[in-house]
Design a protein around this motif. Structure first.
Motif, mmCIF file in Angstrom:
data_model
loop_
_atom_site.group_PDB
_atom_site.id
_atom_site.type_symbol
_atom_site.label_atom_id
_atom_site.label_comp_id
_atom_site.label_asym_id
_atom_site.label_seq_id
_atom_site.Cartn_x
_atom_site.Cartn_y
_atom_site.Cartn_z
ATOM 1 N N TYR A 136 -11.789 6.635 -1.875
ATOM 2 C CA TYR A 136 -10.815 6.226 -3.068
ATOM 3 C C TYR A 136 -11.220 5.431 -3.932
ATOM 4 C CZ TYR A 136 -7.669 8.650 0.560
ATOM 5 O OH TYR A 136 -7.256 9.695 1.280
ATOM 6 N N HIS A 157 -2.717 3.759 -2.431
ATOM 7 C CA HIS A 157 -4.094 3.648 -1.747
ATOM 8 C C HIS A 157 -4.702 2.183 -1.856
ATOM 9 C CE1 HIS A 157 -4.837 7.655 -0.260
ATOM 10 N NE2 HIS A 157 -4.544 7.990 -1.284
ATOM 11 N N GLU A 199 0.945 -1.293 -0.018
ATOM 12 C CA GLU A 199 -0.052 -0.104 -0.166
ATOM 13 C C GLU A 199 0.678 1.197 -0.037
ATOM 14 O OE1 GLU A 199 -2.837 0.254 3.379
ATOM 15 O OE2 GLU A 199 -3.280 2.201 2.658
ATOM 16 N N ASP A 212 -7.309 6.346 -7.862
ATOM 17 C CA ASP A 212 -6.255 6.797 -6.733
ATOM 18 C C ASP A 212 -5.118 5.841 -6.721
ATOM 19 O OD1 ASP A 212 -7.572 9.185 -5.883
ATOM 20 O OD2 ASP A 212 -9.414 7.778 -5.389
#
Lengths: 198, 198
Positions: B117, B109, B86, B121
């Motif tokens: 999100y 993300h 991430e 994103d």
């Protein structure tokens, strides 16, 4: 990959704050690095600007932007009532209740043999100067009822025994909204002893 | 006494960090003001210096002091294994176990409709470029098994279905030292389904 010395330094800065452990410090540092740089610049500027503009009131030892602080220089406030707090943030808590219109004094520390804070770490000399100048009728000890707070209250009560002043402390008991089940036996026993007529 | 605008700004800066609420932010700001000013200056400098020196690796999107980052430029590391995380702090966690010798990619993300999100994103374009250049044999999704993580894993598995690559994810189950009593039914049911021979 080892943590870079720069990042390590920033993590250690965060780690120095009370209640911020190593893991949280890492998270906060990464958050800063991940956001746009201007956010971090603004933060750094805000830190400098704030500490540059805060000073210690020479009368009550509150940290404020003026010396004497707004409370000490407020002639509407009652010199007969003096509230002793551990630190400036406690002053804000007390002021938020809009009940107290006297003056404050910041003690700086509570007595804590475990953490190495003794009588010399408390601002006793400044307190005695303030008391002999302002001659308050009542001194309220707004200190937390922990082992450290109790030790400090005990010490101050002995210190002021011979002085012509009423020494009081904040009430102790079960907090509103508190559950008996989650109240310690110590608190419960104290609440029992201090029960009052309804 | 109202909070000064300067102090209020500093509190809001602290409040912006993930997991730092208003009360903690106040405590941290007061801590800075109460200490010697040079400590705060050093902290502010450390923030500036760190964010100034960190950049994004154009290959794997890790935040590092070099671009390409030390991992991407390490020719000893295996291009056949790609680990998707991430964010950069997860890279440090993975590196700490000293088990993985492939490359990384930072997704930026997880999919989270609640937090707003979406697919745009996630750094999908950069990921596809990396995959078509490096042609890894296996991609390991080292994402947390939360609702957001699962949604992201599902999305990526559909995306890579047609690609000639083995897609894996970290094992899920009861953590070592974990207590069955404190394990959620979901985790327990998953651990049951994924039970393995001893």
């Amino acid at each position: 990959v080892n943590t870079s010395p720069l990042l390590e330094k920033l993590i250690q800065h965060f780690n120095r704050f009370p209640g911020i452990g190593r893991k949280t410090a890492q998270r906060l540092a990464w958050y800063l690095i991940s956001r746009v740089k201007t956010d971090a610049y603004d933060f750094a500027d805000s830190i400098r600007e704030t500490v540059d503009n805060f000073t210690t009131c020479q009368e009550c030892l509150i940290l404020a932007e003026q010396d004497p602080c707004p409370i000490c220089s407020d002639t509407d406030r009652d010199d007969n009532l003096l509230c002793i707090v551990e630190n400036t943030s406690d002053v804000y808590l007390m002021e938020n209740m809009h009940e107290f219109h006297g003056k404050y004094f910041v003690l700086g520390h509570l007595l804590s043999p475990l953490e190495g804070y003794g009588v010399n770490d408390l601002h006793i000399k400044e307190l005695e100067t303030l008391i002999s100048t302002k001659k308050p009728q009542e001194i309220v000890l707004a200190l937390k009822p922990s082992a450290e707070g109790e030790a400090t209250i005990h010490y101050l009560s002995e210190l002021f025994q011979k002085k012509d002043v009423i020494l009081t402390r904040l009430s102790t008991g079960i907090p509103f909204g508190g559950d008996l089940e989650y109240t310690s036996t110590l608190t419960l026993a104290n609440a029992w002893k201090r029960r009052y007529r309804v």
